[in-house]
Each structure stands twice: as structure tokens, then as C-alpha cells.
Motif scaffolding. Structure first.
Motif, PDB file in Angstrom:
ATOM      1  N   THR A  71       0.833  -1.202   0.000  1.00 43.53           N
ATOM      2  CA  THR A  71       0.000   0.000   0.000  1.00 43.53           C
ATOM      3  C   THR A  71       0.866   1.250   0.000  1.00 43.53           C
ATOM      4  O   THR A  71       0.414   2.323  -0.398  1.00 43.53           O
ATOM      5  CB  THR A  71      -0.936   0.037   1.221  1.00 43.53           C
ATOM      6  N   VAL A  72       2.124   1.121   0.453  1.00 45.31           N
ATOM      7  CA  VAL A  72       3.059   2.246   0.461  1.00 45.31           C
ATOM      8  C   VAL A  72       4.409   1.783  -0.070  1.00 45.31           C
ATOM      9  O   VAL A  72       4.916   0.733   0.335  1.00 45.31           O
ATOM     10  CB  VAL A  72       3.255   2.831   1.879  1.00 45.31           C
ATOM     11  N   ILE A  73       4.970   2.565  -0.978  1.00 49.81           N
ATOM     12  CA  ILE A  73       6.356   2.362  -1.410  1.00 49.81           C
ATOM     13  C   ILE A  73       7.129   3.621  -1.046  1.00 49.81           C
ATOM     14  O   ILE A  73       6.747   4.729  -1.437  1.00 49.81           O
ATOM     15  CB  ILE A  73       6.449   2.103  -2.923  1.00 49.81           C
ATOM     16  N   ALA A 110      -9.623   7.285  -4.516  1.00 47.26           N
ATOM     17  CA  ALA A 110      -9.928   6.743  -3.198  1.00 47.26           C
ATOM     18  C   ALA A 110      -8.915   5.702  -2.741  1.00 47.26           C
ATOM     19  O   ALA A 110      -8.892   5.337  -1.575  1.00 47.26           O
ATOM     20  CB  ALA A 110     -11.329   6.134  -3.201  1.00 47.26           C
ATOM     21  N   SER A 111      -8.075   5.237  -3.651  1.00 45.27           N
ATOM     22  CA  SER A 111      -7.111   4.207  -3.298  1.00 45.27           C
ATOM     23  C   SER A 111      -6.117   4.708  -2.258  1.00 45.27           C
ATOM     24  O   SER A 111      -5.647   5.845  -2.305  1.00 45.27           O
ATOM     25  CB  SER A 111      -6.347   3.765  -4.541  1.00 45.27           C
ATOM     26  N   ARG A 112      -5.772   3.830  -1.322  1.00 45.97           N
ATOM     27  CA  ARG A 112      -4.797   4.173  -0.289  1.00 45.97           C
ATOM     28  C   ARG A 112      -3.374   3.941  -0.768  1.00 45.97           C
ATOM     29  O   ARG A 112      -2.424   4.352  -0.104  1.00 45.97           O
ATOM     30  CB  ARG A 112      -5.045   3.330   0.967  1.00 45.97           C
ATOM     31  N   ARG A 113      -3.203   3.254  -1.880  1.00 51.80           N
ATOM     32  CA  ARG A 113      -1.855   2.952  -2.343  1.00 51.80           C
ATOM     33  C   ARG A 113      -1.153   4.217  -2.812  1.00 51.80           C
ATOM     34  O   ARG A 113      -1.718   5.011  -3.569  1.00 51.80           O
ATOM     35  CB  ARG A 113      -1.895   1.926  -3.470  1.00 51.80           C
ATOM     36  N   ARG A 114       0.120   4.379  -2.404  1.00 47.81           N
ATOM     37  CA  ARG A 114       0.828   5.618  -2.712  1.00 47.81           C
ATOM     38  C   ARG A 114       2.330   5.390  -2.665  1.00 47.81           C
ATOM     39  O   ARG A 114       2.815   4.446  -2.030  1.00 47.81           O
ATOM     40  CB  ARG A 114       0.427   6.719  -1.737  1.00 47.81           C
ATOM     41  N   VAL A 115       3.045   6.297  -3.313  1.00 48.03           N
ATOM     42  CA  VAL A 115       4.506   6.300  -3.306  1.00 48.03           C
ATOM     43  C   VAL A 115       4.963   7.554  -2.583  1.00 48.03           C
ATOM     44  O   VAL A 115       4.473   8.661  -2.867  1.00 48.03           O
ATOM     45  CB  VAL A 115       5.077   6.296  -4.735  1.00 48.03           C
TER      46      VAL A 115
END
Length: 270
Positions: A71-73, A110-115
Motif C-alpha cells: 500500500t506504500v512504497i 480513493a485508493s490508499r496505495r501511494r509512493v
């Protein structure tokens, strides 16, 4: 045996054999050294932006993102932004596959995935290009030294206990800087995920190839990796959840790629 399982078993055996093939490994190192003067790794783009990376490592990155489904990079070192966009693009694909699998409608915002990208200086033209890119909504840029306490705190504040975190370290390549990055960011890595340290290859190249730089044989990402791993063995370290921090070098990735800037740099959190 199931044909998919048979194919995977064959690949495993072949990769293991590659890891023992000293001639193949020596030829790979020779090839890497021969291409350095031509800036080989500067000649590729991802989603329209330059990415200073070997194609082999790009493939490994997408394999890890697909497998781990983070979900996080967290990335240190931005340059032209290509690496950020590779990560962001893969996260967008994960969003898409989740939406298709659930039979729902994709809401990209709305996605929680992020860099989270960190760099001591993001040049204005690069920032403008990144922010204008369609994938920019998945990217947060933090400008400042990756080892400064306020920057580290800002990254940590953007991560929740529910996140699955993957870390890429690719900024200043001196031993001291990379060691400080490892101590700051490696503990953010989720169990079963990776902290990837790039340009460990410097230790395996002839000394003096980077006279204009502060890093060289003896002071580089690989020496930092080995000191960090030794520290974790000597003194127990714990993350924010109170879980012990432990990594092992995943030689399987290196053996598979052969041509990589990150020998001993693919660190699996165990």
C-alpha cells in the motif's frame, strides 16, 4: 506434476545453477563495467520519464510489487522521476486488479496505495514533469535530506500500522549515508516485504571509477548493507510495533538477474 508447478520448479533449479555459475557471473560483471562509460542505465524511460536503472532491476521491481501488493512504497532518490512512476504505475495496476476482482468500479482517487519519494533536491523541471503526469495522484514528494530527522518523521507520519510497506533506497551512495537510511527506513519494511538497496555494485567494480563522487570501493551501499545486517545480529532492534527487525539477503533475485546494480541489495524482511 501440475504443468505450472513443473515450470516453476524447473526455473528454481535453473536459477540455483546460475548462482553457482562463476563464469556467467564474471561475464555479467564484465558487461556491467564495459557499459558504464556509455551511461547504459540512463537510456530508458518508464511511462514517459527517464529512469536511471538497468532493465533487469526494473523487471525485479515489478515482480516484487506484484507479489507483495504494497500500500506504500518509500523511495529515496528521485532524479527524473522514472522510478516513482514505475512504482506508481504498478500500484495503479494493483488498484485495477482489485476493482476487477471485486466486480466494482475503480475510484483511483480513493485508493490508499501511494509512493513517498524523498530527495535532497528535486529540480524544478523534473518536479513539473512528475506533477503533470497522470500518475502523479499516487505520488507524494518530500524534498530534503533523506536522513534529516524532520524528513524521516514526515515519512513515518504518512504510514499507518495497517500499511504494507516496500522500501527502495537509491540516493547518496556513501557508506555513512546509506547506513543512516537503512537505520531510518528499513524498519518500516513490512514482514515478508523488501528493502532494496541499489548501487551495491560499486563494491564489486574497480576502485577509482567515480573520482568526482564521495563513494568508492570500501564506502558504498554494499558495505553499508553488511554493516547494518551485522548490527541487527549483534544488537536486537525493534520497529514501531515492537517487532524485532531482521533481514536476509535474497540471493535468488540476484542469481536470476545476473545483471543487476544491487548485488546483496535485495533484503527480505523475515
Amino acid at each position: 506434476m501440475d504443468p505450472i508447478a513443473r515450470f516453476e520448479a524447473e526455473c528454481h533449479d535453473e536459477i540455483t545453477a546460475l548462482g553457482r555459475d562463476e563464469r556467467a557471473k564474471a561475464l555479467s560483471r564484465e558487461w556491467i563495467q564495459a557499459t558504464l562509460a556509455h551511461h547504459y542505465s540512463y537510456h530508458f524511460t518508464i511511462f514517459g520519464r527517464p529512469i536511471i536503472q538497468f532493465p533487469q532491476d526494473m523487471v525485479a521491481i515489478q515482480e516484487l510489487i506484484w507479489k507483495i501488493r504494497p500500500t506504500v512504497i518509500v523511495e529515496t532518490g528521485i532524479a527524473h522521476g522514472g522510478s516513482l512512476l514505475l512504482s506508481a504505475g504498478m500500484l495503479a495496476i494493483l488498484d485495477y486488479t482489485d476493482a476487477v476482482g471485486a466486480g466494482g468500479v475503480l475510484d483511483v482517487r480513493a485508493s490508499r496505495r501511494r509512493v513517498i519519494g524523498v530527495d535532497i533536491e528535486v529540480r524544478p523541471h523534473n518536479r513539473k514533469a512528475i506533477e503533470a503526469h497522470p500518475l502523479s495522484h499516487k505520488i507524494r514528494i518530500i524534498e530534503g535530506s533523506s536522513v534529516a530527522s524532520d524528513v524521516v518523521d514526515a515519512v513515518r507520519a504518512d504510514i499507518t500500522p495497517e500499511d504494507t510497506v516496500l522500501v527502495f533506497l537509491d540516493s547518496n551512495h556513501t557508506h555513512a549515508h546509506v547506513l543512516a537510511e537503512l537505520e531510518a527506513y528499513a524498519p518500516l519494511t513490512s514482514k515478508g516485504s523488501y528493502c532494496v538497496v541499489f548501487d551495491t555494485i560499486i563494491e564489486d567494480l574497480p576502485a577509482g571509477l567515480y573520482p568526482e563522487r564521495d563513494w568508492d570501493v570500501g564506502s558504498n551501499p554494499k558495505t553499508a548493507v553488511h554493516e547494518y545486517l551485522q548490527k541487527l545480529e549483534d544488537v536486537a532492534s525493534f520497529d514501531a510495533r515492537g517487532e524485532r527487525v531482521a533481514f536476509e539477503i535474497d540471493k535468488t533475485i540476484e542469481n536470476k538477474l545476473l545483471i543487476t546494480v544491487a548485488p546483496d541489495g535485495y533484503l527480505l524482511r523475515v
